[in-house]
Design a protein around this motif. Structure first.
Motif, PDB file in Angstrom:
ATOM      1  N   ASP A  89      -1.986   9.670  11.253  1.00 57.44           N
ATOM      2  CA  ASP A  89      -2.876   9.967  10.120  1.00 57.44           C
ATOM      3  C   ASP A  89      -2.076   9.964   8.815  1.00 57.44           C
ATOM      4  N   CYS A  90      -0.874  10.548   8.880  1.00 54.89           N
ATOM      5  CA  CYS A  90      -0.020  10.585   7.676  1.00 54.89           C
ATOM      6  C   CYS A  90       0.297   9.156   7.244  1.00 54.89           C
ATOM      7  N   ALA A  91       0.708   8.315   8.216  1.00 55.12           N
ATOM      8  CA  ALA A  91       1.102   6.936   7.888  1.00 55.12           C
ATOM      9  C   ALA A  91      -0.053   6.203   7.209  1.00 55.12           C
ATOM     10  N   ALA A  92      -1.281   6.423   7.704  1.00 54.68           N
ATOM     11  CA  ALA A  92      -2.450   5.755   7.109  1.00 54.68           C
ATOM     12  C   ALA A  92      -2.612   6.207   5.652  1.00 54.68           C
ATOM     13  N   GLY A  93      -2.410   7.489   5.412  1.00 57.97           N
ATOM     14  CA  GLY A  93      -2.523   8.023   4.042  1.00 57.97           C
ATOM     15  C   GLY A  93      -1.434   7.456   3.142  1.00 57.97           C
ATOM     16  N   TYR A  94      -0.218   7.318   3.687  1.00 54.29           N
ATOM     17  CA  TYR A  94       0.894   6.812   2.868  1.00 54.29           C
ATOM     18  C   TYR A  94       0.629   5.366   2.442  1.00 54.29           C
ATOM     19  N   VAL A  95       0.112   4.575   3.376  1.00 51.94           N
ATOM     20  CA  VAL A  95      -0.162   3.159   3.063  1.00 51.94           C
ATOM     21  C   VAL A  95      -1.195   3.096   1.937  1.00 51.94           C
ATOM     22  N   GLU A  96      -2.220   3.954   2.050  1.00 54.38           N
ATOM     23  CA  GLU A  96      -3.265   3.974   1.037  1.00 54.38           C
ATOM     24  C   GLU A  96      -2.708   4.419  -0.325  1.00 54.38           C
ATOM     25  N   ASN A  97      -1.674   5.236  -0.278  1.00 49.06           N
ATOM     26  CA  ASN A  97      -1.102   5.788  -1.509  1.00 49.06           C
ATOM     27  C   ASN A  97      -0.217   4.780  -2.247  1.00 49.06           C
ATOM     28  N   ALA A 154      -3.811  15.556   7.286  1.00 49.45           N
ATOM     29  CA  ALA A 154      -2.898  14.850   8.187  1.00 49.45           C
ATOM     30  C   ALA A 154      -1.585  15.613   8.317  1.00 49.45           C
ATOM     31  N   ILE A 155      -1.072  16.097   7.174  1.00 51.43           N
ATOM     32  CA  ILE A 155       0.205  16.826   7.204  1.00 51.43           C
ATOM     33  C   ILE A 155       0.028  18.133   7.973  1.00 51.43           C
ATOM     34  N   ALA A 156      -1.085  18.820   7.703  1.00 52.51           N
ATOM     35  CA  ALA A 156      -1.348  20.076   8.413  1.00 52.51           C
ATOM     36  C   ALA A 156      -1.424  19.798   9.923  1.00 52.51           C
ATOM     37  N   ARG A 157      -2.062  18.698  10.280  1.00 51.73           N
ATOM     38  CA  ARG A 157      -2.229  18.343  11.694  1.00 51.73           C
ATOM     39  C   ARG A 157      -0.893  17.966  12.346  1.00 51.73           C
ATOM     40  N   PHE A 158      -0.030  17.310  11.551  1.00 55.32           N
ATOM     41  CA  PHE A 158       1.278  16.889  12.073  1.00 55.32           C
ATOM     42  C   PHE A 158       2.157  18.099  12.384  1.00 55.32           C
ATOM     43  N   PHE A 159       2.188  19.073  11.459  1.00 58.80           N
ATOM     44  CA  PHE A 159       3.108  20.203  11.639  1.00 58.80           C
ATOM     45  C   PHE A 159       2.546  21.330  12.503  1.00 58.80           C
ATOM     46  N   ARG A 160       1.217  21.427  12.596  1.00 61.53           N
ATOM     47  CA  ARG A 160       0.624  22.587  13.251  1.00 61.53           C
ATOM     48  C   ARG A 160       1.113  22.820  14.693  1.00 61.53           C
ATOM     49  N   PRO A 161       1.169  21.767  15.554  1.00 60.65           N
ATOM     50  CA  PRO A 161       1.616  22.037  16.929  1.00 60.65           C
ATOM     51  C   PRO A 161       3.018  22.644  16.972  1.00 60.65           C
ATOM     52  N   GLY A 162       3.902  22.176  16.098  1.00 60.19           N
ATOM     53  CA  GLY A 162       5.267  22.731  16.042  1.00 60.19           C
ATOM     54  C   GLY A 162       5.234  24.173  15.569  1.00 60.19           C
ATOM     55  N   TYR A 163       4.351  24.484  14.621  1.00 58.51           N
ATOM     56  CA  TYR A 163       4.236  25.862  14.136  1.00 58.51           C
ATOM     57  C   TYR A 163       3.719  26.766  15.245  1.00 58.51           C
ATOM     58  N   GLU A 164       2.689  26.290  15.957  1.00 54.64           N
ATOM     59  CA  GLU A 164       2.108  27.104  17.053  1.00 54.64           C
ATOM     60  C   GLU A 164       3.184  27.408  18.092  1.00 54.64           C
ATOM     61  N   TRP A 182      -0.138  15.974  -6.375  1.00 56.69           N
ATOM     62  CA  TRP A 182      -0.469  16.304  -4.976  1.00 56.69           C
ATOM     63  C   TRP A 182      -1.970  16.128  -4.733  1.00 56.69           C
ATOM     64  N   GLY A 183      -2.782  16.606  -5.707  1.00 56.85           N
ATOM     65  CA  GLY A 183      -4.238  16.537  -5.558  1.00 56.85           C
ATOM     66  C   GLY A 183      -4.795  15.128  -5.673  1.00 56.85           C
ATOM     67  N   ASP A 184      -3.984  14.161  -6.103  1.00 55.34           N
ATOM     68  CA  ASP A 184      -4.462  12.776  -6.219  1.00 55.34           C
ATOM     69  C   ASP A 184      -4.079  11.925  -5.010  1.00 55.34           C
ATOM     70  N   GLN A 185      -3.541  12.554  -3.977  1.00 51.67           N
ATOM     71  CA  GLN A 185      -3.214  11.794  -2.753  1.00 51.67           C
ATOM     72  C   GLN A 185      -4.528  11.324  -2.140  1.00 51.67           C
ATOM     73  N   PRO A 186      -4.524  10.146  -1.520  1.00 54.53           N
ATOM     74  CA  PRO A 186      -5.791   9.581  -1.037  1.00 54.53           C
ATOM     75  C   PRO A 186      -6.236  10.191   0.291  1.00 54.53           C
ATOM     76  N   GLY A 187      -7.460   9.915   0.655  1.00 53.43           N
ATOM     77  CA  GLY A 187      -7.999  10.317   1.965  1.00 53.43           C
ATOM     78  C   GLY A 187      -7.697  11.779   2.195  1.00 53.43           C
ATOM     79  N   CYS A 188      -7.327  12.110   3.415  1.00 51.71           N
ATOM     80  CA  CYS A 188      -6.937  13.494   3.623  1.00 51.71           C
ATOM     81  C   CYS A 188      -5.495  13.572   4.091  1.00 51.71           C
ATOM     82  N   VAL A 189      -4.578  13.256   3.180  1.00 56.81           N
ATOM     83  CA  VAL A 189      -3.162  13.414   3.497  1.00 56.81           C
ATOM     84  C   VAL A 189      -2.875  14.884   3.802  1.00 56.81           C
ATOM     85  N   PHE A 190      -3.582  15.788   3.102  1.00 53.24           N
ATOM     86  CA  PHE A 190      -3.353  17.232   3.328  1.00 53.24           C
ATOM     87  C   PHE A 190      -3.686  17.607   4.768  1.00 53.24           C
TER      88      PHE A 190
END
Ligand SMILES: C[S@@+](CC[C@H](N)C(=O)[O-])C[C@H]1O[C@@H](n2cnc3c(N)ncnc32)[C@H](O)[C@@H]1O
Length: 260
Positions: free
Chosen positions: A16-24, A50-60, A40-48
């Motif tokens: 998801d992050c990679a898709a957002g980066y390409v769009e950016n 995606a990032i939350a989703r990427f890190f969350r399992p490691g945080y849990e 930060w607020g002008d990042q496309p799609g839902c990079v926020f």
């Protein structure tokens, strides 16, 4: 890795992050031509998201079980009742995980992006969070309070325009004996040491999101997502912290502890 969102090895957020980066890319390309940044607020799609989703399992998997216990005397304080600021909390998963584990302590998640704070409040409601946690809009240099036992920054310090200014403010916001836990993307100090699959992922994120975000803010230090422990130590020291050490690490994260 691909279907179990609760697994510490879940990696779908990275796609998801990679898709957002390409769009950016077009925005970043235009900004780099003039030396500017992208808010930060002008990042496309839902990079926020995606990032939350990427890190969350490691945080849990790690925050309560491994990272907080790696800090000196912090778990004891959290069990007894401490005040904690989670700065640059984004969608607030780190804040909610800690608040859930330590009901006697009070947690405030701060972020300068109001849409993320709204999202964090929504998650808190959805997950039935207790009244020991709340979320407020504030920057890392002006969040209120002078009596925190613990300040945390999860994957946020390098995105800030003025990380040294943030370090100074955090230094003043901590009680004597308080600790600052800095969780940053894993990196070695030298570029050549980071040319590996994790480094590649992070350098792309750094170029397309983290550096433009920092350049868009005051000072524009642009530490990047592969700053490494040595550079992060300089930032903490410039904010007045005298003690600094690596408390723990995973293939994706560096966990650093700074104290007065
Ligand atoms: C990569 S996200 C990490 C979010 C969250 N901590 C996590 O781990 O999922 C970085 C966060 O830092 C916040 N941020 C960047 N610069 C900031 C500043 N100067 N003050 C407060 N928050 C800031 C952004 O809004 C964003 O939510």
């Amino acid at each position: 890795m691909l279907v179990d969102e609760t697994s510490p090895y879940y990696v779908v957020g990275a796609f998801d992050c990679a898709a957002g980066y390409v769009e950016n890319r077009p925005k970043v390309q235009a900004a780099f031509r003039t030396g500017g940044g992208v808010a930060w607020g002008d990042q496309p799609g839902c990079v926020f998201c995606a990032i939350a989703r990427f890190f969350r399992p490691g945080y849990e998997a790690n925050i309560v079980e491994k990272w907080l216990p790696a800090l000196d005397g912090v778990v004891e304080k959290l069990k007894a009742g401490a005040r904690v600021a989670d700065v640059g909390c984004g969608h607030g998963f780190s804040t909610l995980i800690m608040a859930d584990a330590f009901p006697n302590s009070e947690f405030i998640g701060f972020d300068f992006h109001d849409a993320s704070i709204e999202e964090a409040r929504g998650h808190a409601k959805k997950h039935g969070a207790g009244d020991n946690v709340r979320f407020e809009v504030a920057t890392a240099k002006d969040f209120p309070g002078k009596d925190y036992d613990l300040v945390t920054c999860f994957d946020a310090l390098h995105d800030m325009g003025d990380p040294a200014g943030a370090a100074r403010h955090i230094h003043q916001a901590l009680k004597p004996g308080g600790a600052w836990m800095i969780v940053e993307p894993f990196a070695h100090d030298a570029l050549e040491q980071n040319i590996n699959p994790v480094g590649r992922l992070y350098y792309s994120a750094s170029t397309l999101v983290c550096v433009p975000t920092s350049l868009n803010q005051e000072v524009g230090t642009a530490l990047g997502a592969q700053a490494g422990e040595g550079r992060l130590r300089e930032v903490a020291k410039s904010g007045g912290f005298r003690q600094f050490r690596r408390a723990a690490e995973t293939p994706f994260n560096l966990i650093l502890e700074a104290r007065h």
